[in-house]
Design an enzyme around this catalytic site. Structure first.
Site, PDB file in Angstrom:
ATOM      1  N   ASP A 134      -9.403  92.791 -48.596  1.00 48.89           N
ATOM      2  CA  ASP A 134      -8.502  93.034 -47.478  1.00 48.89           C
ATOM      3  C   ASP A 134      -7.257  92.165 -47.520  1.00 48.89           C
ATOM      4  O   ASP A 134      -7.197  91.149 -48.219  1.00 48.89           O
ATOM      5  CB  ASP A 134      -9.221  92.768 -46.151  1.00 48.89           C
ATOM      6  CG  ASP A 134      -9.349  91.265 -45.868  1.00 48.89           C
ATOM      7  OD1 ASP A 134      -9.847  90.528 -46.746  1.00 48.89           O
ATOM      8  OD2 ASP A 134      -8.926  90.828 -44.778  1.00 48.89           O
ATOM      9  N   GLU A 178     -21.336  89.816 -55.256  1.00 50.38           N
ATOM     10  CA  GLU A 178     -20.026  89.443 -54.720  1.00 50.38           C
ATOM     11  C   GLU A 178     -19.003  90.522 -55.024  1.00 50.38           C
ATOM     12  O   GLU A 178     -19.062  91.155 -56.079  1.00 50.38           O
ATOM     13  CB  GLU A 178     -19.541  88.139 -55.387  1.00 50.38           C
ATOM     14  CG  GLU A 178     -19.790  86.889 -54.563  1.00 50.38           C
ATOM     15  CD  GLU A 178     -18.814  86.735 -53.409  1.00 50.38           C
ATOM     16  OE1 GLU A 178     -18.439  87.731 -52.778  1.00 50.38           O
ATOM     17  OE2 GLU A 178     -18.422  85.585 -53.132  1.00 50.38           O
ATOM     18  N   ASP A 224     -12.866  84.233 -56.918  1.00 50.76           N
ATOM     19  CA  ASP A 224     -11.501  83.730 -57.091  1.00 50.76           C
ATOM     20  C   ASP A 224     -11.611  82.246 -57.470  1.00 50.76           C
ATOM     21  O   ASP A 224     -11.981  81.901 -58.582  1.00 50.76           O
ATOM     22  CB  ASP A 224     -10.763  83.949 -55.761  1.00 50.76           C
ATOM     23  CG  ASP A 224      -9.260  83.806 -55.884  1.00 50.76           C
ATOM     24  OD1 ASP A 224      -8.823  83.046 -56.745  1.00 50.76           O
ATOM     25  OD2 ASP A 224      -8.525  84.435 -55.118  1.00 50.76           O
ATOM     26  N   LYS A 255     -17.480  89.941 -45.341  1.00 56.08           N
ATOM     27  CA  LYS A 255     -17.557  91.370 -45.168  1.00 56.08           C
ATOM     28  C   LYS A 255     -17.199  92.132 -46.442  1.00 56.08           C
ATOM     29  O   LYS A 255     -17.563  93.292 -46.588  1.00 56.08           O
ATOM     30  CB  LYS A 255     -16.543  91.809 -44.091  1.00 56.08           C
ATOM     31  CG  LYS A 255     -16.673  91.190 -42.765  1.00 56.08           C
ATOM     32  CD  LYS A 255     -15.575  91.785 -41.848  1.00 56.08           C
ATOM     33  CE  LYS A 255     -15.252  90.821 -40.765  1.00 56.08           C
ATOM     34  NZ  LYS A 255     -14.062  91.257 -40.007  1.00 56.08           N
ATOM     35  N   GLY A 256     -16.441  91.508 -47.321  1.00 58.24           N
ATOM     36  CA  GLY A 256     -15.822  92.249 -48.412  1.00 58.24           C
ATOM     37  C   GLY A 256     -16.785  92.965 -49.333  1.00 58.24           C
ATOM     38  O   GLY A 256     -16.422  93.931 -49.988  1.00 58.24           O
TER      39      GLY A 256
END
Lengths: 129, 191
Positions: free
Chosen positions: B170, B110, B114, B54-55
């Site tokens: 989040d 994106e 990470d 979702k980010g």
């Protein structure tokens, strides 16, 4: 697509965080080996190895060694020295240190609160490697 | 004209932020630059922008509106290790693309890279479908934590290896709606 642990016998993990890290790699289909190589760092006058370093994981497709530590930052000086020495002696080797905060954030990201709490609440994993 | 609110407007959420690392204005400017670069590089290619939920949704929405050439957009969703799906042992697609991508120019968008574990899985999956090109655009990059080497053709900002939230990122599904990116106060996420 998944290429889990490529070693023939199940590794004898020393720390719970290593077990979880291996599971995460398996989940995303990343091939790994556990402590496949020890790097000699110091020798005595007879040529015997007096200091060595064994990174926790090797990711063959990335040609990357990964060392995990849950030690508090002020306690990782010795480990950092070993890593720096390894990089000096073996400049062709790619090695990455996943520190306490990296591992804690990884566990939080994946909702593994128990592991995150264990990392945050104790000195954990002392003096190995 | 900017339409984002001040950090103070987000009262309870802002109270959990230790420090703003990247302001809404900085993000807006950089997204515009990325949109211009993509518009220039993909002229005449009718690229397909693919995001993983979702980010990415705030970044994708803003980026799309800064791209001035015809584009299409689609989304994927993938199971996370954080869910019960880890009991099944393997990552899996929860939502696939609507159309085939064979021969298409695909730009994977994106929010943050990470370790690269999820993105690596998705790129392998997409590459197997035979796109003409497959490139990556990431707004935020935490390269120090990278386990899988992934070339990023369009990058917004480097981020420190710290727990950050906002602009889609989040902590337990909160803070995505902040228009800036900030460090979360340690006492908020102490387990």
């Amino acid at each position: 697509m998944n290429q889990p642990n490529s070693q023939t016998t199940p590794p004898a993990f020393v720390h719970a965080i290593e077990v979880e890290f291996a599971r995460i790699l398996d989940y995303y289909g990343i091939a790994w080996q556990y402590e496949p190589r020890t790097f000699a760092l110091e020798w005595d006058s007879d040529g015997n190895v007096t200091k060595a370093f064994t990174p926790d994981f090797y990711l063959p497709e990335q040609d990357l060694y990964v060392e995990l530590t849950t030690m508090r930052p002020k306690l990782i000086t010795k480990k950092n020295r070993k890593l720096n020495r390894l990089r000096e002696l073996y400049p062709e080797i790619n090695v990455k240190l996943f520190k306490r905060s990296d591992l804690r954030d990884l566990m939080i990201k994946y909702g593994l609160d128990e592991h995150a709490a264990r990392i945050a609440g104790t000195g954990a994993q002392e003096g190995r490697g | 004209m900017s339409h984002y609110l001040s950090p103070e407007a987000y009262g309870e959420l802002s109270a959990g932020i230790q420090e703003i690392l990247i302001s809404a204005g900085q993000i807006e400017k950089r997204v515009e630059e990325l949109g211009q670069a993509i518009s220039r590089d993909y002229e005449g290619c009718n690229p397909l922008l693919v995001g993983v939920l979702k980010g990415v949704f705030p970044f994708m929405a803003d980026l799309l509106r800064m791209i001035t050439i015809p584009v299409e957009v689609d989304f994927m969703a993938v199971s996370s290790y954080s869910t019960d799906s880890r009991q099944q042992g393997l990552v899996r697609l929860q939502k696939d693309l609507e159309e085939p991508i064979g021969g298409r120019h695909v730009l994977f968008v994106e929010d943050v890279i990470d370790t690269g574990l999820t993105l690596s899985y998705l790129l392998r999956n997409l590459r197997a479908r035979g796109p003409a090109t497959l490139k990556v655009c990431a707004l935020f990059d935490k390269s120090r934590r990278r386990l899988i080497d992934i070339p990023v053709q369009y990058k917004g900002f480097d981020l420190p290896a710290r727990f950050v939230v906002g602009y889609g990122l989040d902590y337990r599904e909160r803070y995505r709606n902040l228009p800036f990116v900030g460090l979360l106060k340690p006492d908020v996420f102490q387990p």
